[in-house]
Design an enzyme around this catalytic site. Structure first.
Site, PDB file in Angstrom:
ATOM      1  N   ARG A 241      39.714  43.578  37.598  1.00 54.02           N
ATOM      2  CA  ARG A 241      38.723  44.724  37.710  1.00 54.02           C
ATOM      3  C   ARG A 241      39.295  45.720  36.383  1.00 54.02           C
ATOM      4  O   ARG A 241      40.628  45.898  36.396  1.00 54.02           O
ATOM      5  CB  ARG A 241      38.636  45.565  38.938  1.00 54.02           C
ATOM      6  CG  ARG A 241      37.595  44.605  39.987  1.00 54.02           C
ATOM      7  CD  ARG A 241      36.214  44.471  39.504  1.00 54.02           C
ATOM      8  NE  ARG A 241      35.468  43.847  40.358  1.00 54.02           N
ATOM      9  CZ  ARG A 241      35.302  42.301  40.557  1.00 54.02           C
ATOM     10  NH1 ARG A 241      35.836  41.618  39.331  1.00 54.02           N
ATOM     11  NH2 ARG A 241      34.599  41.774  41.338  1.00 54.02           N
ATOM     12  N   GLU A 270      32.192  48.311  31.786  1.00 53.60           N
ATOM     13  CA  GLU A 270      31.642  47.048  31.606  1.00 53.60           C
ATOM     14  C   GLU A 270      30.075  47.011  32.091  1.00 53.60           C
ATOM     15  O   GLU A 270      29.388  46.293  31.400  1.00 53.60           O
ATOM     16  CB  GLU A 270      32.163  45.713  32.013  1.00 53.60           C
ATOM     17  CG  GLU A 270      32.251  45.660  33.518  1.00 53.60           C
ATOM     18  CD  GLU A 270      32.809  44.170  34.112  1.00 53.60           C
ATOM     19  OE1 GLU A 270      33.997  44.108  33.811  1.00 53.60           O
ATOM     20  OE2 GLU A 270      32.301  43.572  34.904  1.00 53.60           O
ATOM     21  N   HIS A 302      33.658  39.273  31.198  1.00 50.40           N
ATOM     22  CA  HIS A 302      33.623  38.910  32.715  1.00 50.40           C
ATOM     23  C   HIS A 302      32.973  37.478  32.908  1.00 50.40           C
ATOM     24  O   HIS A 302      31.996  37.119  33.600  1.00 50.40           O
ATOM     25  CB  HIS A 302      32.700  39.909  33.429  1.00 50.40           C
ATOM     26  CG  HIS A 302      32.979  40.081  34.882  1.00 50.40           C
ATOM     27  ND1 HIS A 302      33.219  40.996  35.596  1.00 50.40           N
ATOM     28  CD2 HIS A 302      33.508  39.084  35.811  1.00 50.40           C
ATOM     29  CE1 HIS A 302      33.423  40.971  37.042  1.00 50.40           C
ATOM     30  NE2 HIS A 302      33.761  39.766  36.979  1.00 50.40           N
TER      31      HIS A 302
HETATM   32  P1  NAI Z   1      42.201  37.665  47.446  1.00 50.47           P
HETATM   33  O1  NAI Z   1      41.707  38.747  48.384  1.00 50.47           O
HETATM   34  O2  NAI Z   1      42.257  36.180  47.889  1.00 50.47           O
HETATM   35  O3  NAI Z   1      43.647  38.359  46.789  1.00 50.47           O
HETATM   36  C1  NAI Z   1      44.046  39.496  46.562  1.00 50.47           C
HETATM   37  C2  NAI Z   1      45.362  39.969  46.763  1.00 50.47           C
HETATM   38  O4  NAI Z   1      45.611  41.012  46.158  1.00 50.47           O
HETATM   39  C3  NAI Z   1      45.700  39.934  48.005  1.00 50.47           C
HETATM   40  O5  NAI Z   1      46.845  38.842  48.461  1.00 50.47           O
HETATM   41  C4  NAI Z   1      46.296  41.285  48.659  1.00 50.47           C
HETATM   42  O6  NAI Z   1      47.080  41.297  49.628  1.00 50.47           O
HETATM   43  C5  NAI Z   1      46.784  41.857  47.279  1.00 50.47           C
HETATM   44  N1  NAI Z   1      46.547  43.256  47.023  1.00 50.47           N
HETATM   45  C6  NAI Z   1      46.017  44.152  47.683  1.00 50.47           C
HETATM   46  N2  NAI Z   1      46.597  45.497  47.445  1.00 50.47           N
HETATM   47  C7  NAI Z   1      47.507  45.101  46.559  1.00 50.47           C
HETATM   48  C8  NAI Z   1      48.315  46.053  45.686  1.00 50.47           C
HETATM   49  N3  NAI Z   1      48.405  47.269  45.824  1.00 50.47           N
HETATM   50  N4  NAI Z   1      48.934  45.452  44.951  1.00 50.47           N
HETATM   51  C9  NAI Z   1      49.343  44.129  44.518  1.00 50.47           C
HETATM   52  N5  NAI Z   1      48.464  43.207  45.354  1.00 50.47           N
HETATM   53  C10 NAI Z   1      47.578  43.699  46.271  1.00 50.47           C
HETATM   54  O7  NAI Z   1      41.363  37.911  46.176  1.00 50.47           O
HETATM   55  P2  NAI Z   1      41.175  36.683  44.945  1.00 50.47           P
HETATM   56  O8  NAI Z   1      40.013  35.557  45.358  1.00 50.47           O
HETATM   57  O9  NAI Z   1      42.370  36.013  44.463  1.00 50.47           O
HETATM   58  O10 NAI Z   1      40.449  37.722  43.785  1.00 50.47           O
HETATM   59  C11 NAI Z   1      41.404  38.625  43.104  1.00 50.47           C
HETATM   60  C12 NAI Z   1      40.568  39.510  42.307  1.00 50.47           C
HETATM   61  O11 NAI Z   1      40.108  39.001  40.929  1.00 50.47           O
HETATM   62  C13 NAI Z   1      39.444  40.136  42.827  1.00 50.47           C
HETATM   63  O12 NAI Z   1      39.593  41.343  43.708  1.00 50.47           O
HETATM   64  C14 NAI Z   1      38.578  40.548  41.617  1.00 50.47           C
HETATM   65  O13 NAI Z   1      38.572  41.698  41.293  1.00 50.47           O
HETATM   66  C15 NAI Z   1      38.662  39.530  40.772  1.00 50.47           C
HETATM   67  N6  NAI Z   1      37.801  38.409  40.431  1.00 50.47           N
HETATM   68  C16 NAI Z   1      37.440  38.275  39.004  1.00 50.47           C
HETATM   69  C17 NAI Z   1      36.538  37.244  38.507  1.00 50.47           C
HETATM   70  C18 NAI Z   1      35.914  37.271  37.161  1.00 50.47           C
HETATM   71  O14 NAI Z   1      35.228  36.405  37.023  1.00 50.47           O
HETATM   72  N7  NAI Z   1      36.731  37.821  36.404  1.00 50.47           N
HETATM   73  C19 NAI Z   1      35.950  36.521  39.555  1.00 50.47           C
HETATM   74  C20 NAI Z   1      36.452  36.883  41.146  1.00 50.47           C
HETATM   75  C21 NAI Z   1      37.368  37.560  41.459  1.00 50.47           C
END
Ligand code: NAI
Length: 336
Positions: A241, A270, A302
């Site tokens: 993000r 964005e 994105h």
């Molecule tokens: P997820 O929920 O599986 O993993 C997120 C991880 O971040 C979790 O392990 C959590 O413990 C960790 N986390 C939480 N707070 C944290 C902190 N302060 N410092 C470090 N890590 C922390 O989510 P997923 O599916 O892996 O997605 C990650 C991110 O990717 C989403 O939040 C979204 O912003 C982004 N995304 C981007 C897309 C794109 O098209 N560019 C599409 C889908 C997701």
């Protein structure tokens, strides 16, 4: 598959040609009649949803109290997000007025992970420059010197689904892998990666890739202070993000050559730019335009999620979520 006799009326907002394609491909299995609206859902457009029991929205549709009141008055019972995040919806107010919300919590972590690694390789081997040069019969290699990913230290912040998928790819490149996540995963340890403090990750990484959500604790994680800890010429990749980066601090670090490479698939502001063709417009976001002037900055709009596999999964899960809701069954993808 369901027992409804009349078709559920669904309004899909912010609908692009690819949304239509994938929704139509899978909708024959569901008792749903779809109307596609190209406009975003917001207070000005919400009246279009009148008479639709379900509305389907994406990341940049704004569903605040005013929109929710209009949806309620028009008979909407369900908001189906065709994405995982829901920061654009006033969830508490929806709950209060009895509009339910469902989402697609996971579609293809590999899609985003592969995009992140694509940004790394493009920046390190300058594919974007080489493509243009060769098109113009310029076969000089001057200025195209890259570096190997092999043996480089990569820091992954956030080891959820996408972070782990990225780690798996990078372990194949022979990278040294450092991770930071407040919730450590056993799977990460089996990949030969090491959990370290975020400060150590900043200090030791040649490449830093962000895979954590945008939360109050992670907003502006990449800022003047954290940049000061990093190696000179560090590569930063953000597919999560835009708000994870303090863009002004990043601009200063680029000018000072502290950041050697920057790959972005997301940008804090964005919403007024991405997903639209603005090629004939004047863009008045000076910060974004300045970012585009650096030769070592690569921005995609994105598109990390944007693969056939991910869009198929998004369409199927969304239609299934809606169908199950109106059949009074749980999908497991409800927000409450
Ligand atoms: P997820 O929920 O599986 O993993 C997120 C991880 O971040 C979790 O392990 C959590 O413990 C960790 N986390 C939480 N707070 C944290 C902190 N302060 N410092 C470090 N890590 C922390 O989510 P997923 O599916 O892996 O997605 C990650 C991110 O990717 C989403 O939040 C979204 O912003 C982004 N995304 C981007 C897309 C794109 O098209 N560019 C599409 C889908 C997701």
């Amino acid at each position: 598959m369901t027992e409804q006799k009349t078709k559920i009326k669904l309004a899909v907002f912010n609908s692009k040609s690819y949304d239509k394609l994938f929704f139509e491909q899978f909708n024959s299995q569901y008792p749903i009649r779809i109307n596609h609206f190209e406009v975003a859902l917001n207070a000005q457009t919400a009246e279009l949803a009148s008479g639709f029991e379900a509305v389907c929205i994406f990341v940049n549709d704004i569903v605040d109290k005013a929109v929710l009141d209009q949806l309620k008055a028009g008979g909407t019972r369900l908001i189906a997000l065709r994405c995982a995040g829901f920061n654009n919806v006033d969830v508490q107010y929806a709950k209060e007025i009895g509009i339910r919300i469902c989402r697609v919590p996971e579609y293809s972590p590999q899609a985003v992970a592969e995009h992140a690694v694509g940004l790394m390789l493009t920046l390190s081997r300058k594919f974007h420059k080489a493509y243009n040069r060769v098109k113009e019969d310029n076969f000089s290699l001057v200025g195209l010197m890259g570096f190997n990913l092999h043996k480089k230290t990569v820091g992954i912040i956030g080891t959820g689904k996408i972070g782990i998928a990225t780690l798996k790819i990078l372990s194949g490149f022979g990278c040294k892998l450092l991770c930071f996540d407040p919730n450590e995963s056993d799977e990460v340890k089996t990949l030969g990666a090491e959990y370290v403090s975020v400060e150590r990750l900043f200090r030791e990484s040649d490449i830093i890739s962000l895979h954590c959500p945008l939360l109050p604790q992670t907003q502006y994680l990449i800022n003047h202070q954290s940049l000061a800890l990093m190696k000179p010429h560090v590569m930063i990749i953000n597919t999560s993000r835009g708000g994870l980066l303090k863009t002004d601090d990043v601009l200063s670090a680029l000018k000072q050559k502290k950041i050697g490479y920057l790959g972005l698939d997301v940008y804090e502001l964005e919403a007024s730019l991405f997903f639209e063709d603005l090629s004939t417009e004047i863009i008045d976001d000076d910060v974004f335009q300045r970012l585009l002037t650096f030769p070592n900055v690569l921005i995609t709009g994105h598109q990390g999620f944007f693969t056939e596999e991910a869009l198929s999964c998004i369409a199927q899960t969304t239609l299934s979520n809606i169908s199950l809701f109106f059949n009074e069954q749980k999908s497991g993808n409800e927000l409450f």
